[in-house]
Design a protein around this motif. Structure first.
Motif, PDB file in Angstrom:
ATOM      1  N   ALA A 113       0.833  -1.270  -0.069  1.00 33.69           N
ATOM      2  CA  ALA A 113      -0.097   0.122  -0.039  1.00 33.69           C
ATOM      3  C   ALA A 113       0.862   1.195  -0.014  1.00 33.69           C
ATOM      4  O   ALA A 113       0.617   2.305  -0.778  1.00 33.69           O
ATOM      5  N   MET A 114       1.864   1.342   0.867  1.00 34.10           N
ATOM      6  CA  MET A 114       2.925   2.305   0.812  1.00 34.10           C
ATOM      7  C   MET A 114       3.507   2.661  -0.671  1.00 34.10           C
ATOM      8  O   MET A 114       3.541   3.780  -1.059  1.00 34.10           O
ATOM      9  N   VAL A 115       4.230   1.537  -1.113  1.00 30.68           N
ATOM     10  CA  VAL A 115       4.711   1.731  -2.508  1.00 30.68           C
ATOM     11  C   VAL A 115       3.640   2.518  -3.515  1.00 30.68           C
ATOM     12  O   VAL A 115       3.653   3.266  -4.249  1.00 30.68           O
ATOM     13  N   LEU A 116       2.592   1.830  -3.500  1.00 33.25           N
ATOM     14  CA  LEU A 116       1.270   1.751  -4.570  1.00 33.25           C
ATOM     15  C   LEU A 116       0.716   3.257  -4.355  1.00 33.25           C
ATOM     16  O   LEU A 116       0.600   3.895  -5.273  1.00 33.25           O
ATOM     17  N   TYR A 117       0.277   3.812  -3.019  1.00 33.84           N
ATOM     18  CA  TYR A 117      -0.575   4.678  -2.922  1.00 33.84           C
ATOM     19  C   TYR A 117       0.490   5.881  -2.512  1.00 33.84           C
ATOM     20  O   TYR A 117       0.076   7.187  -2.661  1.00 33.84           O
ATOM     21  N   ALA A 118       1.311   5.815  -1.368  1.00 30.85           N
ATOM     22  CA  ALA A 118       2.162   6.896  -1.149  1.00 30.85           C
ATOM     23  C   ALA A 118       3.423   7.157  -2.255  1.00 30.85           C
ATOM     24  O   ALA A 118       3.542   8.370  -2.292  1.00 30.85           O
ATOM     25  N   PHE A 119       3.900   6.280  -2.774  1.00 29.05           N
ATOM     26  CA  PHE A 119       5.081   6.674  -3.643  1.00 29.05           C
ATOM     27  C   PHE A 119       4.599   6.822  -4.994  1.00 29.05           C
ATOM     28  O   PHE A 119       5.360   6.969  -5.881  1.00 29.05           O
ATOM     29  N   ARG A 120       3.189   6.338  -5.135  1.00 31.63           N
ATOM     30  CA  ARG A 120       2.907   6.193  -6.567  1.00 31.63           C
ATOM     31  C   ARG A 120       3.663   5.408  -7.638  1.00 31.63           C
ATOM     32  O   ARG A 120       3.676   5.660  -8.636  1.00 31.63           O
ATOM     33  N   PHE A 121       4.400   4.457  -7.123  1.00 36.33           N
ATOM     34  CA  PHE A 121       4.833   3.454  -8.134  1.00 36.33           C
ATOM     35  C   PHE A 121       4.043   2.311  -8.636  1.00 36.33           C
ATOM     36  O   PHE A 121       3.314   1.661  -7.688  1.00 36.33           O
ATOM     37  N   PRO A 122       4.139   2.377  -9.818  1.00 42.35           N
ATOM     38  CA  PRO A 122       2.899   1.134 -10.236  1.00 42.35           C
ATOM     39  C   PRO A 122       3.389  -0.283 -10.102  1.00 42.35           C
ATOM     40  O   PRO A 122       3.792  -1.018 -10.933  1.00 42.35           O
ATOM     41  N   LEU A 123       3.353  -0.725  -8.774  1.00 46.10           N
ATOM     42  CA  LEU A 123       3.878  -1.948  -8.525  1.00 46.10           C
ATOM     43  C   LEU A 123       3.165  -3.137  -8.919  1.00 46.10           C
ATOM     44  O   LEU A 123       3.794  -4.357  -9.229  1.00 46.10           O
ATOM     45  N   LEU A 124       1.871  -2.961  -9.172  1.00 46.41           N
ATOM     46  CA  LEU A 124       0.969  -3.935  -9.672  1.00 46.41           C
ATOM     47  C   LEU A 124       0.647  -3.831 -11.024  1.00 46.41           C
ATOM     48  O   LEU A 124      -0.357  -4.697 -11.508  1.00 46.41           O
ATOM     49  N   GLY A 125       1.203  -3.054 -11.908  1.00 45.49           N
ATOM     50  CA  GLY A 125       0.934  -2.832 -13.173  1.00 45.49           C
ATOM     51  C   GLY A 125      -0.083  -1.842 -13.380  1.00 45.49           C
ATOM     52  O   GLY A 125      -0.816  -1.221 -12.422  1.00 45.49           O
ATOM     53  N   PRO A 126      -0.447  -1.591 -14.981  1.00 37.96           N
ATOM     54  CA  PRO A 126      -1.426  -0.404 -15.142  1.00 37.96           C
ATOM     55  C   PRO A 126      -2.692  -0.808 -14.774  1.00 37.96           C
ATOM     56  O   PRO A 126      -3.370   0.080 -14.824  1.00 37.96           O
ATOM     57  N   SER A 127      -2.931  -2.261 -14.520  1.00 43.48           N
ATOM     58  CA  SER A 127      -4.615  -2.599 -14.202  1.00 43.48           C
ATOM     59  C   SER A 127      -5.064  -2.214 -12.936  1.00 43.48           C
ATOM     60  O   SER A 127      -6.213  -2.030 -12.684  1.00 43.48           O
ATOM     61  N   VAL A 128      -4.078  -1.951 -11.919  1.00 41.14           N
ATOM     62  CA  VAL A 128      -4.406  -1.491 -10.563  1.00 41.14           C
ATOM     63  C   VAL A 128      -4.161   0.006 -10.618  1.00 41.14           C
ATOM     64  O   VAL A 128      -3.313   0.410 -10.759  1.00 41.14           O
ATOM     65  N   PRO A 129      -5.559   0.536 -10.036  1.00 35.70           N
ATOM     66  CA  PRO A 129      -5.421   2.101  -9.980  1.00 35.70           C
ATOM     67  C   PRO A 129      -4.511   2.850  -8.924  1.00 35.70           C
ATOM     68  O   PRO A 129      -4.584   1.669  -7.718  1.00 35.70           O
ATOM     69  N   GLN A 130      -3.725   3.771  -9.221  1.00 39.43           N
ATOM     70  CA  GLN A 130      -2.878   4.095  -8.106  1.00 39.43           C
ATOM     71  C   GLN A 130      -3.665   5.150  -7.181  1.00 39.43           C
ATOM     72  O   GLN A 130      -3.094   5.477  -6.224  1.00 39.43           O
ATOM     73  N   SER A 131      -4.872   5.497  -7.616  1.00 38.58           N
ATOM     74  CA  SER A 131      -5.813   6.295  -6.762  1.00 38.58           C
ATOM     75  C   SER A 131      -6.382   5.343  -5.626  1.00 38.58           C
ATOM     76  O   SER A 131      -6.702   4.048  -5.970  1.00 38.58           O
ATOM     77  N   PHE A 132      -6.668   5.602  -4.402  1.00 35.05           N
ATOM     78  CA  PHE A 132      -7.215   4.715  -3.329  1.00 35.05           C
ATOM     79  C   PHE A 132      -8.493   4.146  -3.901  1.00 35.05           C
ATOM     80  O   PHE A 132      -9.595   4.761  -4.189  1.00 35.05           O
ATOM     81  N   ASP A 133      -8.500   2.871  -3.637  1.00 37.37           N
ATOM     82  CA  ASP A 133      -9.973   2.100  -4.297  1.00 37.37           C
ATOM     83  C   ASP A 133      -9.980   0.940  -3.207  1.00 37.37           C
ATOM     84  O   ASP A 133      -9.109   0.096  -3.079  1.00 37.37           O
ATOM     85  N   ILE A 134     -11.147   0.843  -2.280  1.00 35.69           N
ATOM     86  CA  ILE A 134     -11.388  -0.016  -1.391  1.00 35.69           C
ATOM     87  C   ILE A 134     -11.163  -1.359  -1.895  1.00 35.69           C
ATOM     88  O   ILE A 134     -10.835  -2.395  -1.191  1.00 35.69           O
TER      89      ILE A 134
END
Length: 169
Positions: A113-134
């Motif tokens: 979550a920190m890498v994806l949402y705080a650092f905005r690094f596309p860790l899981l590829g383009p299919s997972v949004p980098q904006s918070f999604d529950i």
């Protein structure tokens, strides 16, 4: 392969470390370059500086010239590194397998979550949004739970084998 891809991702140049100004040197004059994807082993006796070296690599301690150049290495350290630290800590301090899995899963989930949402690094590829999604957060937690359960079992089995072979010596 580009020159950037071949360049070392972790570089120690003349790194020494001690916990106090006049204390004993724990790590003394290390020169090492660790390339992306390269595996290293750290071995030594009790009190030889293995944990201190790992803390220097992870940036928990600083000394000398230490550089991390690739974003992927930072993402790996925050995610899988958190999982490894959480597994080691929880296995050492808890005999309850469910607690071990949950603690490791929370550490991995927090790292992702920190890498994806705080650092905005596309860790899981383009299919997972980098904006918070529950929904994405819940899927990441379920993945973390499964992944942690697998690594907990592997770790416990490996430890059991190591203990068995140590008693056989």
């Amino acid at each position: 392969m580009s020159a950037a891809a071949r360049s070392p991702s972790i570089v120690f140049e003349n790194v020494s470390f001690r916990y106090s100004e006049h204390g004993e040197w724990i790590v003394r004059v290390i020169d090492i370059s660790i390339a992306p994807g390269e595996w290293i082993s750290i071995v030594g006796g009790y009190g030889s500086g293995k944990s201190t070296f790992v803390k220097l690599v992870n940036g928990l301690l600083t000394a000398g010239t230490v550089g991390v150049t690739a974003e992927e290495d930072i993402a790996f350290g925050v995610t899988t590194g958190s999982l490894g630290l959480a597994l080691g800590f929880s296995i050492a301090h808890s005999k309850n397998r469910i607690q071990v899995v949950l603690f490791a899963a929370l550490a991995l989930w927090a790292g992702i979550a920190m890498v994806l949402y705080a650092f905005r690094f596309p860790l899981l590829g383009p299919s997972v949004p980098q904006s918070f999604d529950i929904a994405s957060v819940m899927y990441i937690f379920l993945f973390s739970l499964l992944y942690s359960a697998i690594w907990t079992e592997l770790s416990l089995r490996l430890l059991a084998r190591l203990r068995k072979s140590a008693h056989g010596l």
